[in-house]
Design an enzyme around this catalytic site. Structure first.
Site, mmCIF file in Angstrom:
data_model
loop_
_atom_site.group_PDB
_atom_site.id
_atom_site.type_symbol
_atom_site.label_atom_id
_atom_site.label_comp_id
_atom_site.label_asym_id
_atom_site.label_seq_id
_atom_site.Cartn_x
_atom_site.Cartn_y
_atom_site.Cartn_z
ATOM 1 N N CYS A 140 0.647 -1.353 0.340
ATOM 2 C CA CYS A 140 -0.071 -0.169 0.109
ATOM 3 C C CYS A 140 0.844 1.086 0.409
ATOM 4 C CB CYS A 140 -0.981 -0.020 1.360
ATOM 5 S SG CYS A 140 -1.727 -1.639 1.285
ATOM 6 N N CYS B 223 -12.690 -0.033 8.403
ATOM 7 C CA CYS B 223 -11.879 -0.797 7.537
ATOM 8 C C CYS B 223 -12.466 0.488 6.223
ATOM 9 C CB CYS B 223 -12.874 -2.144 7.278
ATOM 10 S SG CYS B 223 -12.276 -3.325 7.939
ATOM 11 N N SER B 224 -10.609 0.811 6.248
ATOM 12 C CA SER B 224 -10.658 1.181 4.580
ATOM 13 C C SER B 224 -11.811 0.511 3.722
ATOM 14 C CB SER B 224 -9.569 1.456 3.893
ATOM 15 O OG SER B 224 -8.654 0.152 3.845
ATOM 16 N N LYS C 216 -10.570 6.106 4.725
ATOM 17 C CA LYS C 216 -11.614 5.005 5.056
ATOM 18 C C LYS C 216 -12.768 5.713 4.488
ATOM 19 C CE LYS C 216 -14.823 3.609 7.372
ATOM 20 N NZ LYS C 216 -15.806 3.320 5.971
ATOM 21 N N HIS D 140 -10.083 3.955 -1.080
ATOM 22 C CA HIS D 140 -8.314 3.215 -0.694
ATOM 23 C C HIS D 140 -7.740 2.352 -2.207
ATOM 24 C CE1 HIS D 140 -3.994 1.709 0.955
ATOM 25 N NE2 HIS D 140 -4.734 0.964 1.117
#
Ligand SMILES: [Zn+2]
Lengths: 419, 159
Positions: free
Chosen positions: A91, A240-241, A362, A366
């Protein structure tokens, strides 16, 4: 050591709309980001000025069955036959592409480069996305034990709760804050506040003639396990994103060249990168990342600034616990103080140190390989007073920071920006 | 004449250990550093002079999670949002840590929305003991054909 031999300017920055786009692939997303980036450059720019492309991408190979994206994107940007490089650090792929672009200019190798990031994630079914993301963790020692990507951060969350008394509600507050910001960002995937999401769910239930949910407020909604289930305890759906398709681009150049393109360049004055053990069970602490601490120290030292000088920051909130850990790793608060800072609204848009004005991973979304550069896009806009809607902060931003983490912390890259 | 130096310990030695129901750590003969799971090169002094040492799979929970959205392998085993599974990081006797599934019943949530396994609370600090769960791995042959191999996984149970 630890010096940039030339001053680095950012003169353009743009991103695609983030979201789930069944009809768009990496090529399309990069194209959108590139065009948005070009349109942000004030004057005199010619794409022929671009000397190379540095492109972050985590796993188009697994997500789309297409590897080797750099020359594909370079072709769109009119760069063929110039150099095009893909960086992969999970990421943090494009945050590290940014660092490579900076190093290329600082060394004198290039005067002007394009840095991008792209990820197309939504073609695979959920289990496929889960497996692909989990492949950034230790395959033998973590994945085979059943650990997912949310699971890794969830374990850090359980350790944070045990060590510092952090509450599940503190995680919820981080999510609410980031959704409030994302609601003001037209490029965000989920540009709605948690309160609005709750209201639309109530309206939907009424329309369908179902019993009206009895949520009193957004916290009540987030406590409802049927509306906000545990993806990996203590991380719930709203911790969670998102799984996102998107791309982002910035143009970097030397200080001398920058004046040709704009009167208001944003300078990148510090860059730091660090690493941490691959499996989280090999770490001395489960509530801090040495990669982040080391990258931040490197960047602060290079920039000659301290944590207190940073006015706004985009931090890597792939999970709400990650934002709490970042707040301490970056030196903004002590680890035992981060939860209270969130409760006090210090990190909100009108707080003392707004974090993730874009909505963060979020709410903005992402697309893993695009995230690092998308953070720079937000900083570029905020520092030039160009953030869309009402999310523009109310003060002049002279100094800002981005923090981009790869995997469960195995990689981290930090950048510091000044006017 | 070129000397080709092999490592003394490979990843497979650790995995074979698990299949034979033994948890291996590695003891560095150069600096004394002890690591679990066994490494292939000492991460402290980079010596390849490692000896495998058997470790008791016993300790306390350092971190845990109960996973609703699992990996493909765990979804195929029947786990889901309605039937989560628990993964723990266990701190062993000498401070080294290892990840594994916590078994011992269904995962449920108490009135504070904190998890229980088989009705018992899962908490950081709780003592656990390891055991080896047998399973059959199906290996696809390079020239077609399938082969079945008896393997083991290290899992933990609350003490
Ligand atoms: Zn050693």
């Amino acid at each position: 050591m630890g010096k940039l031999m030339r001053k680095i300017a950012m003169v353009g920055a743009g991103m695609s709309k983030f979201g789930a786009f069944p009809d768009k692939n990496s090529r399309d997303l990069f194209g959108e980001a590139f065009i948005n980036c070009l349109q942000s450059i004030d004057k005199n720019f010619d794409v022929k000025d671009i000397e190379a492309l540095y492109l972050g991408n985590y796993s188009s190979d697994l997500f789309e069955g297409q590897g080797h994206l750099a020359p594909m994107c370079a072709e769109l940007a009119g760069l063929t036959p110039k150099p095009a490089l893909r960086t992969e650090n999970a990421c943090a792929s494009s945050g590290i592409a940014l660092r490579e672009g900076i190093l290329a200019i600082a060394s004198g190798m290039h005067d002007l480069v394009l840095v991008g990031g792209v990820e197309k994630m939504t073609d695979l079914p959920t289990a496929g996305v889960t497996d692909t993301l989990a492949s950034a963790a230790d395959r033998i020692f973590e994945f085979h034990a059943g650990v997912t990507f949310p699971g890794l951060y969830a374990m850090m969350g359980s350790a944070h709760m045990a060590k510092y008394g952090t509450k599940k509600e503190d995680f919820m507050l981080v999510g609410i804050k980031n959704h409030n910001n994302g609601a003001l960002n037209p490029f965000a995937q989920m540009n709605k506040s948690v309160a609005d999401i709750m209201k639309s769910k109530i309206a939907k239930a009424e329309k369908q003639g179902k019993p009206k949910p009895a949520w009193k407020d957004e916290m009540d909604f987030l406590h409802d396990l049927s509306a906000n289930p545990y993806i990996a305890y203590p991380m719930r759906l709203f911790d969670c994103s998102l799984v996102t398709d998107g791309a982002a681009c910035v143009v970097l150049c030397s200080e001398e060249l920058a004046k040709k393109f704009t009167d208001t360049p944003i300078y990148i004055v510090g860059t730091g990168q660090g690493s941490e053990t691959f499996a989280i069970h090999d770490r001395p602490s489960l509530t801090s990342l040495r990669s982040a601490r080391s990258a931040a120290q490197m960047a602060y030292k290079m920039a000659g600034v301290e944590p207190k000088d940073i006015q706004i920051a985009e931090v890597h909130d792939c999970f709400t616990i990650a934002e709490l850990i970042a707040m301490a790793d970056l030196g903004f608060w002590k680890p035992e103080e981060v939860a209270q800072a969130v409760r006090d609204g210090e990190t909100a848009l009108d707080g003392s140190k707004p974090l993730n004005t874009s909505g963060g991973l979020k709410s903005k979304g992402h697309p893993v390989g695009a995230t690092g550069v998308a953070q720079s896009v937000e900083i570029f806009k905020q520092m030039r007073g160009q953030a869309e809607g009402k999310r523009q902060v109310k003060f002049d931003v002279e100094c800002a920071l981005t923090h981009n983490v790869g995997g469960s912390g195995g990689s981290c890259v930090v950048h510091i920006y000044k006017k | 004449m070129v000397d080709i130096t092999n490592l003394k310990v490979y990843t497979k030695d650790f995995l074979d250990g698990i299949d034979n129901k033994v948890l291996y750590g590695s003891k560095c003969q150069a600096c004394g550093n002890f690591e679990v799971p066994a490494k292939v090169i000492c991460t402290k002094c980079q010596s390849p002079d490692l000896e495998l040492v058997e470790v008791k799979p016993e300790g306390k929970i350092a971190a845990f999670t109960c996973i609703g959205v699992g990996t493909t392998h765990f979804v195929q085993k029947g786990y889901s949002m309605k039937k989560p599974y628990c993964v723990v990081i266990v701190e062993l006797e000498n401070g080294q840590m290892i990840s594994g599934q916590l078994i011992g019943g269904d995962i449920t949530y108490d009135e504070n929305q904190d998890p229980l396994i088989g009705g018992k609370p899962i908490k950081v600090g709780a003592p656990v003991v390891g055991e080896y769960e047998e399973y059959i791995e199906v290996i696809e042959g390079k020239r077609g054909g399938r082969q079945e191999k008896k393997r083991c996984r290290l899992v933990f149970r609350l003490k």
